[in-house]
Design an enzyme around this catalytic site. Structure first.
Site, PDB file in Angstrom:
ATOM      1  CD  GLU A 115     145.896  36.760  89.568  1.00  0.00           C
ATOM      2  OE1 GLU A 115     146.566  36.742  88.121  1.00  0.00           O
ATOM      3  OE2 GLU A 115     145.428  35.999  90.169  1.00  0.00           O
ATOM      4  NE  ARG A 138     150.770  25.661  86.326  1.00  0.00           N
ATOM      5  CZ  ARG A 138     149.664  26.349  86.788  1.00  0.00           C
ATOM      6  NH1 ARG A 138     148.489  26.642  86.012  1.00  0.00           N
ATOM      7  NH2 ARG A 138     149.596  26.236  87.832  1.00  0.00           N
ATOM      8  CB  CYS A 187     142.841  34.261  91.619  1.00  0.00           C
ATOM      9  SG  CYS A 187     141.503  33.327  90.348  1.00  0.00           S
ATOM     10  CB  CYS A 228     140.870  34.651  85.543  1.00  0.00           C
ATOM     11  SG  CYS A 228     140.412  35.196  87.030  1.00  0.00           S
ATOM     12  CB  CYS A 237     141.975  38.631  88.700  1.00  0.00           C
ATOM     13  SG  CYS A 237     142.006  37.020  90.018  1.00  0.00           S
ATOM     14  CE1 TYR A 290     128.348  48.715  86.667  1.00  0.00           C
ATOM     15  CE2 TYR A 290     129.981  47.240  88.028  1.00  0.00           C
ATOM     16  CZ  TYR A 290     128.838  48.385  87.877  1.00  0.00           C
ATOM     17  OH  TYR A 290     128.315  48.721  89.123  1.00  0.00           O
TER      18      TYR A 290
END
Length: 235
Positions: A56, A82, A54, A88, A91, A125
């Site tokens: 990021e 957009r 991605c 996500c 990320c 986590y």
């Protein structure tokens, strides 16, 4: 929370780069990230069926290549108008581990909002081996007091500060001033039971007024909640 001017610049940088995309289906999302010096790093995603990164992820690597250190703000935007978009789950996890104090821009019905990345992954986590450098944020109005050593405590709510080295940053500071410091102690007290001494108030300061100021700063804070009194020093 509403974005500061410096955070709006990160969102704009992501949107500007995203507006240049669209001719190549392998690169469809742009990301921008600001470091503690106020430098904005930009990158695009790499779409591939094997699991290309991605935007990021790419901008985190790009910033590391530039020796940027901890990142303060992250934003991403898609091609084709957009607009900017939330990260996500993968990320979010990576940012939490590598840049645990980063603020992330998200779109809402009320416009752009900033979220601490830890708030975007409840019950997550945490990967301690990442050994990330921590950030402690202050209002820019406190810079002189922190720099000259007259301010050595701060009270935080719902903020997982622990003893250890930190970079002290000052929100929306045009000069992007930063200081190296050490959190030496964190003690927790229930708000309605905290004394003036525990809050480290100066003589003459009223603990009830102090509690009222905390409630104004943290609207979700109740009398039964615990706040952390953070002691720190410069290094």
């Amino acid at each position: 929370m509403d974005p500061f001017e410096s955070e709006l610049r990160v969102i704009e940088a992501a949107e500007e780069l995203a507006a240049t995309l669209g001719g190549d289906k392998n690169h469809t999302v742009a990301a921008a990230a600001m470091d503690t010096n106020g430098v904005i790093h930009r990158a695009v995603n790499v779409y591939h069926f094997t699991g290309g990164p991605c935007a990021e992820f790419v901008v985190i690597g790009l910033a590391a290549t530039a020796g940027a250190g901890p990142l303060v703000t992250m934003a991403a935007a898609g091609d084709g108008g957009r607009g900017f978009m939330p990260p996500c789950g993968r990320c979010r996890q990576a940012m939490l581990d590598i840049h645990p104090d980063i603020m992330v821009a998200v779109p809402t019905d009320n416009g752009s909002q900033m979220r601490p990345v830890r708030k975007m992954l409840p019950d997550t986590y945490f990967f301690p081996e990442a050994d990330s450098r921590r950030l402690l944020r202050f209002s820019k109005t406190y810079y002189d007091a922190v720099a000259n050593g007259t301010k050595v405590t701060t009270v935080r709510f719902d903020d997982p500060v622990v003893p250890g080295p930190y970079i002290f940053i000052f929100e929306d500071d045009a000069e992007h001033r930063r200081l190296d410091g050490m959190v030496t102690k964190v003690q927790h007290y229930r708000l309605d039971q905290m004394t003036a001494e525990q809050a480290c108030l100066t003589p003459g300061e009223c603990v009830d007024e102090f509690r009222g100021g905390l409630r104004a700063r943290y609207p979700e804070l109740s009398d039964q909640d615990e706040v952390g009194v953070v002691e720190f020093e410069l290094i």
